[in-house]
Design a protein around this motif. Sequence first.
Motif, short mmCIF file in Angstrom:
data_model
loop_
_atom_site.label_atom_id
_atom_site.label_comp_id
_atom_site.label_asym_id
_atom_site.label_seq_id
_atom_site.Cartn_x
_atom_site.Cartn_y
_atom_site.Cartn_z
N ARG A 28 0.24 -1.18 0.25
CA ARG A 28 0.56 -0.19 0.15
C ARG A 28 0.36 1.34 -0.19
O ARG A 28 0.42 2.91 -0.90
CB ARG A 28 -1.00 -0.13 1.23
CG ARG A 28 -1.84 -0.75 1.14
CD ARG A 28 -3.32 -0.43 2.23
NE ARG A 28 -2.79 -0.90 3.91
CZ ARG A 28 -2.30 -1.91 4.17
NH1 ARG A 28 -3.15 -2.92 3.26
NH2 ARG A 28 -2.24 -2.23 5.56
N SER A 29 1.41 1.39 0.93
CA SER A 29 3.25 2.06 0.54
C SER A 29 3.33 2.72 -0.58
O SER A 29 3.48 3.78 -0.73
CB SER A 29 4.39 2.42 2.02
OG SER A 29 4.62 1.43 1.45
N GLY A 72 1.03 3.56 -2.70
CA GLY A 72 0.45 5.53 -2.67
C GLY A 72 1.86 5.93 -3.46
O GLY A 72 1.09 7.16 -3.52
N GLY A 129 1.30 9.17 -5.71
CA GLY A 129 1.43 10.89 -5.95
C GLY A 129 3.27 10.71 -6.31
O GLY A 129 2.52 12.28 -6.89
#
Length: 110
Positions: free
Chosen positions: A85-86, A89, A93
Amino acid sequence: MSLLGSASKVAVIVAGGYLIALFVLTSGVVNASIEGAGAQAFIIPSRSVQTLGETAAITFILFIGLAGMLMLHRAGAMTAPRAQRSMLGGGFGIIGIAMFIGYLLISVKV
């Protein structure tokens, strides 16, 4: 083993050179060298003329987007859900930042 390591280094150097050449040509170095060679400004507000500074900025934007895409690619190899997930993201981003900078450059041009 040393032959494999040196071949890998050569492949990385060739791939890096290919990416640099591709991004520089994609960002418009030919137009900048022909049309905007004598320009005094960093950005000329015209859609038909481009400066070398704009070409450098667009190349930088493309490399930022590439970094985001690499993060998205690495997210697929992650086994831990939190790390995945990081990475997702962060990748989205970074791509968003590259798109924002690109749209800022376009808004100055138009």
